[in-house]
Design an enzyme around this catalytic site. Structure first.
Site, mmCIF file in Angstrom:
data_model
loop_
_atom_site.group_PDB
_atom_site.id
_atom_site.type_symbol
_atom_site.label_atom_id
_atom_site.label_comp_id
_atom_site.label_asym_id
_atom_site.label_seq_id
_atom_site.Cartn_x
_atom_site.Cartn_y
_atom_site.Cartn_z
ATOM 1 N N CYS A 248 -8.629 4.704 8.565
ATOM 2 C CA CYS A 248 -9.770 3.809 7.690
ATOM 3 C C CYS A 248 -11.139 2.932 9.050
ATOM 4 C CB CYS A 248 -8.995 2.030 7.041
ATOM 5 S SG CYS A 248 -9.769 0.576 6.910
ATOM 6 N N GLU B 294 1.142 -0.806 -0.309
ATOM 7 C CA GLU B 294 0.081 -0.202 -0.093
ATOM 8 C C GLU B 294 0.380 1.346 -0.284
ATOM 9 O OE1 GLU B 294 -3.027 3.037 2.306
ATOM 10 O OE2 GLU B 294 -2.883 0.535 3.174
ATOM 11 N N SER C 198 -0.041 -6.886 7.827
ATOM 12 C CA SER C 198 -0.292 -5.695 9.072
ATOM 13 C C SER C 198 -1.290 -5.421 9.801
ATOM 14 C CB SER C 198 0.209 -4.066 7.547
ATOM 15 O OG SER C 198 0.331 -3.315 8.282
#
Length: 308
Positions: free
Chosen positions: A194, A126, A223
């Protein structure tokens, strides 16, 4: 043994969408469908999609001409999109909409003339995608120490964005250090973090008050799953990351009367069930789900796959 299941746990909306994109592409176009990088960081999910006809690759050069190609939930750099376009590959983009939102924030800050700082883990797909989406150099910081080491003048106009698998709690010390270090700094609203990462971490904190041991179901390269295990440990509870029931060590449960189970955002519920079954082979188990935050977020599929 009493087992408490954290709520929420497991799949988030971005993961559900990404998996559904691969499954619908296989139905619509037939196998094989090529997926760049693991669609989500979970071996069970990847293997089940492989069995349906998905082929996972790390580079677009491995994709044959004209083959349907899916970009993973983590997002990709602009150079990858350009390579796919140059080769005329039919692409389905499974990048999580919350990751795309971070890309767009970064681009906006750059157009305002700010130096961009990304809070995240070096080497995570990401982070690589985000740094490759922003049309300017991006400074990556992973700790308060790295903020202190930045050589920019204090009055440099800067802005920060964060990796989505880090929560408000994960980033608050680094953000505070940035705000101390720079006099002209902007960043996204706290509500832009998020939701799934924050909710799962809050649920583990609640869980840690009730149990002797925490089992986090998730992949070693996930992660957010690793972070859930760390949070349990930080709360003083013995916490273990396991892929499925086969990795359960009975020694961990020896003196435990209560066990908490949660799962990372890319881990399916079937793996939680597998861990509970493994526990039942050790002794009797009573399972209850903790009250927690209800999640009813759904992300739309790409137009070419939407149900007609």
């Amino acid at each position: 043994m009493e087992v408490y299941l954290a709520q929420p746990r497991g799949f988030c909306a971005g993961v559900v969408r990404a998996i559904e994109i691969v499954e619908r592409a296989l139905e619509k176009y037939g196998p094989p469908v090529y997926v760049r990088h693991e669609i989500v960081h979970n071996k069970y999910v990847v293997e089940s999609l492989k069995n349906k006809g998905a082929i996972f690759v790390e580079e677009l050069s491995e994709v044959p001409p004209k083959a349907v190609t899916v970009f993973s939930a983590h997002g990709v750099a602009r150079s990858v999109e350009e390579e796919a376009a140059a080769r005329d590959l039919p692409v389905l983009n499974a990048t999580c909409p919350l990751v795309t939102k971070v890309h767009n924030q970064g681009k906006r800050y750059i157009t305002r003339g700010r130096t961009l700082i990304l809070i995240g883990h070096a080497g995570h797909p990401e982070v690589e995608g985000t740094m490759g989406q922003v049309p300017a150099p991006v400074l990556l910081v992973q700790s308060v120490q790295e903020v202190t080491a930045l050589t920019l003048p204090a009055d440099t106009p800067v802005a920060y964005i964060t990796q989505t698998t880090l929560s408000v709690d994960d980033t608050k010390d680094i953000i505070a250090a940035l705000q101390t270090r720079f006099t002209d700094i902007q960043g996204p609203d706290i509500r832009d973090i998020c939701y799934a990462t924050q909710n799962r971490q809050s649920a583990v904190r609640d869980l840690s008050k009730l149990v002797d041991v925490i089992l986090v179901v998730g992949a070693a390269n996930s992660s957010n799953s690793n972070r859930l295990r760390e949070i349990g440990t930080e709360a003083g509870v013995a916490s273990y990351l396991i892929a499925d029931g086969s990795e359960l060590n009975p020694e961990w449960l020896k003196n435990a009367r209560t066990v908490g189970i949660t799962a990372g955002a890319s881990a399916p519920e079937v793996l939680v069930d597998d861990v509970i079954e493994a526990m039942r082979r050790i002794g009797p188990v009573k399972v209850q789900v903790l009250p927690g935050r209800e999640e009813n977020i759904e992300f739309r599929l790409p137009a070419q796959l939407a149900a007609s």
